[in-house]
Write a protein that holds these residues in place. Structure first.
Motif, PDB file in Angstrom:
ATOM      1  N   PRO A 125      40.915  17.052  14.624  1.00 47.71           N
ATOM      2  CA  PRO A 125      42.052  17.908  14.979  1.00 47.71           C
ATOM      3  C   PRO A 125      43.348  17.387  14.374  1.00 47.71           C
ATOM      4  O   PRO A 125      43.513  16.186  14.151  1.00 47.71           O
ATOM      5  CB  PRO A 125      42.087  17.839  16.514  1.00 47.71           C
TER       6      PRO A 125
ATOM      7  N   CYS B  45      40.516  27.410  13.011  1.00 50.18           N
ATOM      8  CA  CYS B  45      40.768  27.597  14.435  1.00 50.18           C
ATOM      9  C   CYS B  45      41.983  26.796  14.875  1.00 50.18           C
ATOM     10  O   CYS B  45      42.197  25.666  14.407  1.00 50.18           O
ATOM     11  CB  CYS B  45      39.546  27.171  15.248  1.00 50.18           C
ATOM     12  N   TYR B  46      42.760  27.389  15.755  1.00 46.15           N
ATOM     13  CA  TYR B  46      43.968  26.748  16.267  1.00 46.15           C
ATOM     14  C   TYR B  46      44.014  26.870  17.784  1.00 46.15           C
ATOM     15  O   TYR B  46      43.747  27.946  18.332  1.00 46.15           O
ATOM     16  CB  TYR B  46      45.217  27.407  15.685  1.00 46.15           C
ATOM     17  N   ARG B  47      44.355  25.779  18.436  1.00 48.40           N
ATOM     18  CA  ARG B  47      44.648  25.834  19.867  1.00 48.40           C
ATOM     19  C   ARG B  47      46.151  26.050  20.002  1.00 48.40           C
ATOM     20  O   ARG B  47      46.948  25.267  19.480  1.00 48.40           O
ATOM     21  CB  ARG B  47      44.225  24.551  20.581  1.00 48.40           C
TER      22      ARG B  47
ATOM     23  N   ALA C 103      49.398  26.817  22.616  1.00 44.92           N
ATOM     24  CA  ALA C 103      49.939  26.788  23.978  1.00 44.92           C
ATOM     25  C   ALA C 103      51.367  27.303  23.942  1.00 44.92           C
ATOM     26  O   ALA C 103      52.136  26.974  23.028  1.00 44.92           O
ATOM     27  CB  ALA C 103      49.908  25.373  24.545  1.00 44.92           C
TER      28      ALA C 103
ATOM     29  N   SER D 148      46.615  27.761  27.449  1.00 50.94           N
ATOM     30  CA  SER D 148      46.396  27.664  26.006  1.00 50.94           C
ATOM     31  C   SER D 148      45.192  28.514  25.631  1.00 50.94           C
ATOM     32  O   SER D 148      44.389  28.909  26.499  1.00 50.94           O
ATOM     33  CB  SER D 148      46.169  26.213  25.578  1.00 50.94           C
ATOM     34  N   VAL D 149      45.050  28.787  24.348  1.00 49.70           N
ATOM     35  CA  VAL D 149      43.937  29.600  23.868  1.00 49.70           C
ATOM     36  C   VAL D 149      43.567  29.121  22.472  1.00 49.70           C
ATOM     37  O   VAL D 149      44.428  28.661  21.718  1.00 49.70           O
ATOM     38  CB  VAL D 149      44.325  31.101  23.856  1.00 49.70           C
ATOM     39  N   VAL D 150      42.297  29.219  22.128  1.00 53.17           N
ATOM     40  CA  VAL D 150      41.846  28.889  20.773  1.00 53.17           C
ATOM     41  C   VAL D 150      41.582  30.186  20.026  1.00 53.17           C
ATOM     42  O   VAL D 150      40.833  31.051  20.503  1.00 53.17           O
ATOM     43  CB  VAL D 150      40.570  28.022  20.791  1.00 53.17           C
TER      44      VAL D 150
ATOM     45  N   PHE E 248      51.128  24.170  18.640  1.00 56.75           N
ATOM     46  CA  PHE E 248      49.761  24.430  18.200  1.00 56.75           C
ATOM     47  C   PHE E 248      49.190  23.252  17.434  1.00 56.75           C
ATOM     48  O   PHE E 248      49.909  22.386  16.933  1.00 56.75           O
ATOM     49  CB  PHE E 248      49.705  25.695  17.330  1.00 56.75           C
TER      50      PHE E 248
ATOM     51  N   VAL F 151      42.101  22.883  15.336  1.00 56.36           N
ATOM     52  CA  VAL F 151      40.987  22.248  16.045  1.00 56.36           C
ATOM     53  C   VAL F 151      39.667  22.682  15.417  1.00 56.36           C
ATOM     54  O   VAL F 151      39.610  23.597  14.595  1.00 56.36           O
ATOM     55  CB  VAL F 151      40.996  22.619  17.545  1.00 56.36           C
TER      56      VAL F 151
ATOM     57  N   CYS G  52      36.146  24.501  15.063  1.00 56.53           N
ATOM     58  CA  CYS G  52      35.649  25.821  15.470  1.00 56.53           C
ATOM     59  C   CYS G  52      34.247  25.680  16.056  1.00 56.53           C
ATOM     60  O   CYS G  52      33.381  25.028  15.459  1.00 56.53           O
ATOM     61  CB  CYS G  52      35.585  26.763  14.275  1.00 56.53           C
TER      62      CYS G  52
END
Length: 252
Positions: free
Chosen positions: A23, A78-80, A82, A97-99, A149, A152, A154
């Motif tokens: 990450p 992919c990105y986390r 918040a 938060s969301v991925v 962000f 991260v 996937c």
């Protein structure tokens, strides 16, 4: 003994990794949303995935600004994300938060200033998220929120998928549902009557070859941007046809 060595060599080819994905650090940016409450307006996009459900991405997706999109090389990452509650407690959902997966491009709008509608203008790091994803971190009426962000790994269900379009002597292959780093550095293709042939990125997640592969089983070798390589032997049967998608059992 020779048979055992051959099996080990095959396994090494199938699961060769130079460096596992790590990450990134935390970065500040902003996020808006588009596509409607059902995300129907997010289908298609500049990565070429088409129907995001059949491609393995669903509604947890986003379009990236120029600073993040990297001319399509970031497709599949992919990105986390918040919401930065400390910066905007009115419109952020605290602790949420969301991925998301990058599936589209948010183009700049130079007719508007970067702080008043030109959210995706360079050098801003901006996510135009599918509305269902955005509403996991922000309150609808806010419209735009500050975010923190990081990129991260996937995690995808099932194997990598290959959709073949084009014509004779021109295979345009969209590669989707890629785990790990998510984004692809290089691809090679092989028919049962050819050696390994390097492919080139055409646009987004579409890779092209100018080989004649009709009537041949097709294999792929993919290296993602973290240096991990997977080989997909005979993932496409000899009876393949243009416009079809072929799913593997191999994942990053």
């Amino acid at each position: 003994m020779a048979k055992s060595l051959a099996v080990l060599a095959l396994l090494a080819a199938l699961f060769m990794a130079v460096d596992a994905f790590r990450p990134s650090g935390l970065t500040n940016g902003h996020a808006t949303f588009y596509g409607g409450s059902d995300a129907s307006g997010t289908m298609g996009g500049a990565c070429g995935y088409g129907d995001l459900y059949s491609a393995g991405y669903g509604t947890m997706t986003a379009a990236l600004s120029t600073a993040l999109f990297n001319n399509g090389a970031s497709c599949g990452e992919c990105y986390r994300i918040a919401c930065d509650y400390a910066a905007d407690s009115r419109w952020c959902k605290k602790g949420a938060s969301v991925v998301i997966t990058a599936t589209n491009f948010c183009p700049p709008n130079f007719a508007l200033t970067s702080n008043n509608g030109g959210w995706c203008n360079p050098p801003l790091k901006h996510f135009d998220m599918a509305q269902p994803a955005w509403e996991k971190i922000g309150i609808y009426r806010g419209g735009i929120v500050p975010v923190v962000f990081q990129r991260v790994s996937c995690y995808k269900k099932g194997g990598v998928r290959f959709r073949i379009n084009g014509r004779d002597y021109f295979e345009l292959v969209n590669i989707s549902n890629v785990g790990g780093a998510g984004s692809i550095k290089s691809v090679s293709i092989k028919g049962t009557k050819t050696g390994w042939l390097a492919m080139s990125r055409n646009w987004g997640a579409n890779w092209q070859s100018n080989a004649y592969l009709d009537g041949q089983s097709i294999s792929f070798s993919i290296t993602t941007t973290d240096g991990t390589t997977r080989v997909f032997l005979n993932v496409v049967p000899s009876s393949w046809s243009f416009g079809q998608t072929y799913s593997s059992r191999v994942q990053f």
